[in-house]
Design a protein around this motif. Structure first.
Motif, PDB file in Angstrom:
ATOM      1  N   VAL A 175       0.854  -1.195   0.000  1.00  0.00           N
ATOM      2  CA  VAL A 175       0.000   0.000   0.000  1.00  0.00           C
ATOM      3  C   VAL A 175       0.887   1.242   0.000  1.00  0.00           C
ATOM      4  N   ARG A 176       0.479   2.218  -0.769  1.00  0.00           N
ATOM      5  CA  ARG A 176       1.300   3.431  -0.911  1.00  0.00           C
ATOM      6  C   ARG A 176       1.009   4.430   0.204  1.00  0.00           C
ATOM      7  N   ARG A 177       1.979   5.289   0.460  1.00  0.00           N
ATOM      8  CA  ARG A 177       1.818   6.279   1.521  1.00  0.00           C
ATOM      9  C   ARG A 177       0.764   7.317   1.163  1.00  0.00           C
ATOM     10  N   SER A 178       0.395   7.376  -0.097  1.00  0.00           N
ATOM     11  CA  SER A 178      -0.641   8.335  -0.510  1.00  0.00           C
ATOM     12  C   SER A 178      -2.051   7.851  -0.144  1.00  0.00           C
ATOM     13  N   ALA A 179      -2.166   6.615   0.315  1.00  0.00           N
ATOM     14  CA  ALA A 179      -3.490   6.094   0.693  1.00  0.00           C
ATOM     15  C   ALA A 179      -3.909   6.668   2.043  1.00  0.00           C
ATOM     16  N   ASN A 180      -5.105   7.179   2.108  1.00  0.00           N
ATOM     17  CA  ASN A 180      -5.644   7.714   3.365  1.00  0.00           C
ATOM     18  C   ASN A 180      -6.821   6.899   3.897  1.00  0.00           C
ATOM     19  N   TYR A 181      -7.423   6.110   3.022  1.00  0.00           N
ATOM     20  CA  TYR A 181      -8.589   5.314   3.402  1.00  0.00           C
ATOM     21  C   TYR A 181      -8.524   3.958   2.727  1.00  0.00           C
ATOM     22  N   VAL A 182      -9.243   3.003   3.325  1.00  0.00           N
ATOM     23  CA  VAL A 182      -9.447   1.719   2.671  1.00  0.00           C
ATOM     24  C   VAL A 182     -10.956   1.534   2.506  1.00  0.00           C
ATOM     25  N   VAL A 183     -11.352   1.249   1.265  1.00  0.00           N
ATOM     26  CA  VAL A 183     -12.769   1.084   0.933  1.00  0.00           C
ATOM     27  C   VAL A 183     -13.050  -0.410   0.746  1.00  0.00           C
ATOM     28  N   PHE A 184     -14.178  -0.874   1.275  1.00  0.00           N
ATOM     29  CA  PHE A 184     -14.574  -2.281   1.198  1.00  0.00           C
ATOM     30  C   PHE A 184     -15.846  -2.383   0.378  1.00  0.00           C
ATOM     31  N   ARG A 185     -15.790  -3.136  -0.695  1.00  0.00           N
ATOM     32  CA  ARG A 185     -16.979  -3.296  -1.542  1.00  0.00           C
ATOM     33  C   ARG A 185     -17.532  -4.701  -1.346  1.00  0.00           C
ATOM     34  N   CYS A 186     -18.866  -4.765  -1.267  1.00  0.00           N
ATOM     35  CA  CYS A 186     -19.548  -5.994  -0.874  1.00  0.00           C
ATOM     36  C   CYS A 186     -20.385  -6.550  -2.015  1.00  0.00           C
ATOM     37  N   ALA A 187     -20.792  -7.803  -1.863  1.00  0.00           N
ATOM     38  CA  ALA A 187     -21.548  -8.482  -2.920  1.00  0.00           C
ATOM     39  C   ALA A 187     -23.032  -8.165  -2.890  1.00  0.00           C
ATOM     40  N   ASP A 188     -23.530  -7.630  -1.758  1.00  0.00           N
ATOM     41  CA  ASP A 188     -24.987  -7.437  -1.656  1.00  0.00           C
ATOM     42  C   ASP A 188     -25.435  -6.059  -2.121  1.00  0.00           C
ATOM     43  N   ARG A 189     -26.625  -6.060  -2.716  1.00  0.00           N
ATOM     44  CA  ARG A 189     -27.250  -4.815  -3.185  1.00  0.00           C
ATOM     45  C   ARG A 189     -28.499  -4.551  -2.371  1.00  0.00           C
ATOM     46  N   TYR A 190     -28.707  -3.319  -2.021  1.00  0.00           N
ATOM     47  CA  TYR A 190     -29.924  -2.911  -1.322  1.00  0.00           C
ATOM     48  C   TYR A 190     -30.966  -2.529  -2.366  1.00  0.00           C
ATOM     49  N   PRO A 191     -32.245  -2.408  -1.972  1.00  0.00           N
ATOM     50  CA  PRO A 191     -33.316  -2.151  -2.947  1.00  0.00           C
ATOM     51  C   PRO A 191     -33.056  -0.954  -3.865  1.00  0.00           C
ATOM     52  N   ASN A 192     -32.339   0.057  -3.409  1.00  0.00           N
ATOM     53  CA  ASN A 192     -32.078   1.191  -4.296  1.00  0.00           C
ATOM     54  C   ASN A 192     -30.980   0.876  -5.320  1.00  0.00           C
ATOM     55  N   GLY A 193     -30.542  -0.392  -5.355  1.00  0.00           N
ATOM     56  CA  GLY A 193     -29.578  -0.804  -6.371  1.00  0.00           C
ATOM     57  C   GLY A 193     -28.129  -0.535  -6.018  1.00  0.00           C
ATOM     58  N   ARG A 194     -27.890   0.025  -4.857  1.00  0.00           N
ATOM     59  CA  ARG A 194     -26.516   0.344  -4.470  1.00  0.00           C
ATOM     60  C   ARG A 194     -25.868  -0.839  -3.771  1.00  0.00           C
ATOM     61  N   ASN A 195     -24.638  -1.110  -4.135  1.00  0.00           N
ATOM     62  CA  ASN A 195     -23.902  -2.133  -3.402  1.00  0.00           C
ATOM     63  C   ASN A 195     -23.525  -1.595  -2.032  1.00  0.00           C
ATOM     64  N   TYR A 196     -23.586  -2.482  -1.043  1.00  0.00           N
ATOM     65  CA  TYR A 196     -23.112  -2.106   0.291  1.00  0.00           C
ATOM     66  C   TYR A 196     -21.630  -1.830   0.196  1.00  0.00           C
ATOM     67  N   TYR A 197     -21.195  -0.777   0.825  1.00  0.00           N
ATOM     68  CA  TYR A 197     -19.744  -0.538   0.917  1.00  0.00           C
ATOM     69  C   TYR A 197     -19.453   0.190   2.204  1.00  0.00           C
ATOM     70  N   GLU A 198     -18.210   0.163   2.605  1.00  0.00           N
ATOM     71  CA  GLU A 198     -17.798   0.877   3.808  1.00  0.00           C
ATOM     72  C   GLU A 198     -16.363   1.352   3.625  1.00  0.00           C
ATOM     73  N   SER A 199     -15.886   2.181   4.541  1.00  0.00           N
ATOM     74  CA  SER A 199     -14.504   2.644   4.469  1.00  0.00           C
ATOM     75  C   SER A 199     -14.004   2.988   5.870  1.00  0.00           C
ATOM     76  N   ILE A 200     -12.689   2.880   6.017  1.00  0.00           N
ATOM     77  CA  ILE A 200     -12.035   3.237   7.290  1.00  0.00           C
ATOM     78  C   ILE A 200     -10.757   4.004   6.960  1.00  0.00           C
ATOM     79  N   GLU A 208      -9.972  -1.547  -1.523  1.00  0.00           N
ATOM     80  CA  GLU A 208      -9.337  -0.547  -2.381  1.00  0.00           C
ATOM     81  C   GLU A 208      -8.739   0.568  -1.531  1.00  0.00           C
ATOM     82  N   ALA A 209      -7.454   0.816  -1.694  1.00  0.00           N
ATOM     83  CA  ALA A 209      -6.792   1.913  -0.979  1.00  0.00           C
ATOM     84  C   ALA A 209      -6.955   3.186  -1.805  1.00  0.00           C
TER      85      ALA A 209
END
Ligand code: MTE
Ligand code: MO
Length: 248
Positions: A146-171, A220-221
């Motif tokens: 991971v590069r020093r330019s990364a400030n966050y890590v994003v997690f993408r998930c397999a499930d979709r909510y009714p509005n069609g958006r995939n669940y995701y989170e970040s830290i 994803e960083a």
């Protein structure tokens, strides 16, 4: 293939990596602090965020660990992966990394694994204590370079909510390098079941339940959360005004 030598990294080295990043306070902000106050404030900021979440004993395990949110992504893609015991599933690790990875379950299982008995707290007002097993996210980020330019890590998930958006989170990187932040493959001594996020889910023990993304597909960083989803760093943050930082 990732070389095992890249993966066997002591927790100390990982933590040091985390602290290095914290010390990069922008010059403008640095001016706000002076001498002793600066050090005291910085020390408090670092220790507060890097402190361990409480770990429990086997006797404290909840008899039932509730399933919440998505119980099964139910998409054809996920169904096909599950039908094959997730043998074809890969955790893609990309973004600001020198070596993008596509890790199989077997590769993740062959990494040094951490086991922790912790309490999960959901904003909806329930808690459960479970034993989680998996490699530290830090080990994976280290393997990917991971590069020093990364400030966050994003997690993408397999499930979709009714509005069609995939669940995701970040830290942020403080939580990303935290030793209890793991990609959990097991709960209570068994492989994760579908309800709890098979084949892999995030555990970020210093934060509330909705940050613990299940059904992971991609890590994803990134430098910024702009342009990801609606830019607030997560599904609930984007659509329901939840706080991005849900520290407990
Ligand atoms: N992909 C995904 N991750 C998710 C959710 C979800 O609906 N989809 N729900 C979140 C919420 S609100 C909680 S409390 C926990 C529930 O985890 P559990 O089902 O293992 O109890 O997962 C979190 N991670
Ligand atoms: Mo939750």
């Amino acid at each position: 293939m990732i070389r095992r030598r890249d993966l066997v990294v002591g927790g100390g080295a990982l933590l040091l990596g985390g602290c290095d990043r914290v010390l990069e306070v922008p010059a403008a902000k640095r001016l706000l602090f002076s001498g002793e106050n600066f050090h005291r404030g910085l020390h408090r900021a670092i220790t507060d965020r890097t402190a361990l979440a409480r770990e429990y004993a086997a006797a404290d395990l909840s008899p039932v660990f509730r399933v919440n949110g998505t119980h099964n992504p139910g998409t054809p893609e996920y169904g096909a992966l599950a039908a094959n015991g997730f043998a074809d599933w890969r955790l893609r690790v990309g973004g600001l990394v020198d070596r993008p990875l596509a890790l199989s379950l077997a590769q993740l299982r062959s990494m040094p694994l951490r086991e922790q008995i912790t309490r999960h707290d959901c904003v909806e007002g329930w808690s459960a204590i479970g034993r989680w097993t998996g490699p530290m996210l830090g080990t994976i980020l280290q393997a990917a370079g991971v590069r020093r330019s990364a400030n966050y890590v994003v997690f993408r998930c397999a499930d979709r909510y009714p509005n069609g958006r995939n669940y995701y989170e970040s830290i942020d990187m403080i939580d990303a390098w935290h030793p209890q932040t793991i990609i959990a493959l097991g709960l209570n001594g068994r492989l994760l079941d579908i309800g709890h996020g098979a084949p892999a889910r995030l555990r970020v023990e210093r934060q509330l339940g909705y940050k613990h993304a299940k059904y992971l597909m991609q890590v994803e960083a990134v430098a910024s959360l702009d342009g990801i989803g609606l830019g607030r760093g997560g599904f609930w943050e984007d659509h329901y005004d939840y706080d991005w930082y849900a520290g407990i």
